[in-house]
Design a protein around this motif. Structure first.
Motif, mmCIF file in Angstrom:
data_model
loop_
_atom_site.group_PDB
_atom_site.id
_atom_site.type_symbol
_atom_site.label_atom_id
_atom_site.label_comp_id
_atom_site.label_asym_id
_atom_site.label_seq_id
_atom_site.Cartn_x
_atom_site.Cartn_y
_atom_site.Cartn_z
ATOM 1 N N LEU A 58 0.852 -1.183 -0.212
ATOM 2 C CA LEU A 58 -0.071 -0.007 0.017
ATOM 3 C C LEU A 58 0.858 1.286 0.196
ATOM 4 O O LEU A 58 0.510 2.165 -0.641
ATOM 5 N N TYR A 59 1.969 1.384 0.819
ATOM 6 C CA TYR A 59 2.827 2.333 0.695
ATOM 7 C C TYR A 59 3.480 2.609 -0.674
ATOM 8 O O TYR A 59 3.661 3.755 -1.022
ATOM 9 N N ASN A 60 3.906 1.599 -1.368
ATOM 10 C CA ASN A 60 4.396 1.772 -2.875
ATOM 11 C C ASN A 60 3.351 2.295 -3.631
ATOM 12 O O ASN A 60 3.641 2.978 -4.617
ATOM 13 N N ILE A 61 2.206 1.748 -3.595
ATOM 14 C CA ILE A 61 0.978 2.063 -4.593
ATOM 15 C C ILE A 61 0.788 3.577 -4.319
ATOM 16 O O ILE A 61 0.617 4.505 -5.223
ATOM 17 N N SER A 62 0.884 4.006 -3.093
ATOM 18 C CA SER A 62 0.698 5.400 -2.605
ATOM 19 C C SER A 62 1.803 6.231 -3.236
ATOM 20 O O SER A 62 1.759 7.374 -3.860
ATOM 21 N N GLY A 63 3.184 5.959 -3.316
ATOM 22 C CA GLY A 63 4.212 6.606 -3.754
ATOM 23 C C GLY A 63 4.383 6.417 -5.153
ATOM 24 O O GLY A 63 4.483 7.677 -5.805
ATOM 25 N N ILE A 65 1.355 6.598 -7.209
ATOM 26 C CA ILE A 65 0.541 7.351 -7.574
ATOM 27 C C ILE A 65 1.122 9.148 -7.481
ATOM 28 O O ILE A 65 1.075 10.028 -8.269
ATOM 29 N N SER A 66 1.547 9.360 -6.046
ATOM 30 C CA SER A 66 2.172 10.480 -5.755
ATOM 31 C C SER A 66 3.118 11.060 -6.758
ATOM 32 O O SER A 66 3.396 12.072 -7.181
ATOM 33 N N VAL A 112 0.623 5.384 4.195
ATOM 34 C CA VAL A 112 -0.075 5.587 2.908
ATOM 35 C C VAL A 112 -0.266 7.227 2.573
ATOM 36 O O VAL A 112 -0.331 7.693 1.508
ATOM 37 N N ALA A 113 -0.950 7.885 3.640
ATOM 38 C CA ALA A 113 -1.284 9.420 3.501
ATOM 39 C C ALA A 113 0.007 10.297 3.458
ATOM 40 O O ALA A 113 -0.223 11.292 2.772
ATOM 41 N N GLY A 116 3.779 7.919 1.302
ATOM 42 C CA GLY A 116 3.780 8.191 -0.396
ATOM 43 C C GLY A 116 3.969 9.487 -1.007
ATOM 44 O O GLY A 116 5.109 9.723 -1.629
ATOM 45 N N PRO A 117 3.313 10.535 -0.465
ATOM 46 C CA PRO A 117 3.807 12.074 -1.185
ATOM 47 C C PRO A 117 5.082 12.560 -0.736
ATOM 48 O O PRO A 117 5.783 13.089 -1.217
#
Length: 393
Positions: A58-63, A65-66, A112-113, A116-117
Motif C-alpha cells: 500500500l505504501y508503494n502504491i501511494s508512492g 501515484i504521488s 499511505v497518507a 507516499g507523497p
C-alpha cells in the motif's frame, strides 16, 4: 577582475552548496527510513510477515501515484521548491506518527497518507535542477551525492536501532528532515534573489498525452526491464554467496559494499563523459558491462572473482540509474513528470525483480539462474531503447 564577477561566482557556489546539502539530507532521511520500515512495523506493532507485505504494498502504491501527480502539478506551476518544502514537512509528520501511534492500522495509514507523497521529494529536487538549466554533469553530481547517502545511511540506521532502540531512527529522520526544510527555504530565497529567466522545457501537454506517446511507453518498458535486473541481482548476491559458492554471508556484504562504493566515482565520471559521448552510447557501454557481469556470475567459483566483478556491476548500475534520469529528462518535455516516470521505473522494477529472484528455486544452478536470466533481459532492454530511439527520429 570585472566588477560583479565575484558576487556572481559566490552566488553560484552557494547555490551548488545548497543543492548538494539538500541532496545529501534527502538521501539520508530515506536511507534511514526505507530499510527500517519493516523492522519498525514488526518491533513496534507486532506485524506479521503478511501484514508487513500488505503495508509495504500500500505504501508503494501511494508512492507510485504521488510520483505522477505531485511533480505534474509542479510542472504546471513552474515551481518545484514549494512542493519540496511540503514533502519535507510530510516526512517529519510520517516519522513522528510512526514513533507515536499505538496501532498497526494507524501506522499503515500514516505510511499511505504521508509516506507516499513525502517520497516524491528527491524527484522534485532533480526536476528543479533541470528546470533552472543545470548541466547534465551537475545533475550527475547531485545523483552521486544521493548515492553516497544511501551507502552511509543504512549501516548508521542499523547501528542506531541496535544501540538506542527502534524509535531512535525515526527521531533521527525528523531531525534530518527539519534540517532539509531549512535548506529548501534557503534555496527558495536564493532562487528569488537570483531572479532572471528560468531555462525550462515545460509543455502544456497533459500527463495522459505524454504517457500515451509510443516513444515514452517503449522507453519506460526498457528501463523497467533494466532496473528489474539490477534490483534482482543486488537482492540475490548474499544468497548467491552462501548457497551457490558456500561462502560466509560476509562475502555478500563485501561484494555489495564494493559495488556501492564504486558507483559514486563512476557517476561523477559519467557526468563528464556524457557531454562528450552522449548518454545513449554510454548506456550501451554500461549495458555491455552488465551482460558480461551477469554471464560471469553464472560460472565463477570463489570470493575473489565475486568481489572483482563488482566493478562491472557498478558500471552497469551507475549508467542505468544515473543516465536513465538524464535520458528521461531529454525525452519527456516536463521536468517533474520526467523525474516521476523514472522514479516509478525503480518501484516497478523492484516488483519485476520478484519473479526473477524466484528462479533461484530451480534445480541445477540455484541462484545462478537469476544472473543467467538477467543476460537476455538486459539485451531486451537495449532492444527496446533502440526502438524508442527510432520512434523519436
Amino acid at each position: 577582475m570585472p566588477r560583479g564577477r565575484l558576487p556572481e561566482t559566490l552566488r553560484l557556489s552557494r547555490s551548488r552548496l545548497l543543492m548538494s546539502g539538500s541532496a545529501l539530507l534527502w538521501g539520508l532521511q530515506f536511507a534511514f527510513l526505507t530499510p527500517s520500515i519493516g523492522i519498525i512495523l514488526v518491533a513496534l506493532y507486532s506485524a506479521t510477515p503478511g501484514e508487513v507485505g500488505w503495508a509495504l504494498m500500500l505504501y508503494n502504491i501511494s508512492g507510485f501515484i504521488s510520483t505522477l501527480v505531485v511533480p505534474s502539478r509542479a510542472d504546471r506551476q513552474g515551481d518545484y521548491l514549494r512542493p519540496l518544502l511540503w514533502c519535507g514537512g510530510l516526512t517529519i509528520a510520517l516519522a513522528t506518527a510512526l514513533a507515536l501511534v499505538m496501532s498497526l492500522p494507524m501506522a499503515v495509514l500514516a505510511l499511505v497518507a504521508l509516506g507516499g507523497p513525502a517520497g516524491v521529494g528527491i524527484g522534485l529536487l532533480f526536476a528543479h535542477q533541470k528546470h533552472v538549466g543545470t548541466s547534465v554533469s551537475g545533475i550527475m553530481k547531485t545523483r552521486a551525492i544521493f548515492s553516497f547517502a544511501w551507502v552511509a545511511g543504512p549501516p548508521i540506521a542499523t547501528f542506531m536501532i541496535g544501540l538506542l532502540g527502534k524509535r531512535s531512527v525515526l527521531w533521527a529522520v525528523v531531525a534530518i528532515a527539519a534540517l532539509g526544510l531549512a535548506f529548501t527555504i534557503l534555496m527558495m530565497r536564493e532562487r528569488a534573489r537570483a531572479g532572471g529567466p528560468i531555462v525550462t522545457e515545460d509543455s502544456r501537454e497533459s500527463v495522459l498525452t505524454v504517457l500515451r506517446e509510443p516513444r515514452v511507453v517503449v522507453m519506460t518498458l526498457a528501463f523497467l526491464v533494466l532496473v528489474g535486473t539490477t534490483s534482482a541481482s543486488v537482492a540475490t548476491v548474499a544468497l548467491f554467496a552462501t548457497n551457490r559458492l558456500d561462502l560466509d554471508v560476509i562475502w555478500g556484504g563485501v561484494a555489495l559494499g564494493t559495488c556501492a562504493a564504486l558507483e559514486i566515482p563512476i557517476l561523477l565520471g559519467l557526468g563528464r563523459l556524457t557531454t562528450r559521448f552522449g548518454p545513449a552510447r554510454l548506456l550501451l557501454v554500461g549495458s555491455i558491462a552488465g551482460v558480461i557481469y551477469y554471464a560471469s556470475m553464472v560460472v565463477i567459483g570463489g570470493p575473489v572473482l565475486l568481489v572483482a566483478l563488482q566493478v562491472l556491476n557498478a558500471i552497469f548500475i551507475a549508467t542505468v540509474q544515473g543516465l536513465g534520469l538524464t535520458i528521461f529528462q531529454e525525452v519527456v518535455p516536463r521536468p517533474g513528470l520526467a523525474s516521476g516516470l523514472f522514479m516509478n521505473t525503480q518501484r516497478l522494477g523492484a516488483i519485476l525483480s520478484g519473479p526473477i529472484i524466484a528462479l533461484g528455486a530451480l534445480p541445477g544452478l540455484g541462484y545462478a539462474w537469476v544472473f543467467a536470466a538477467c543476460v537476455p533481459l538486459v539485451l531486451l532492454g537495449l532492444g527496446l531503447l533502440a526502438v524508442a530511439r527510432r520512434l523519436g527520429r
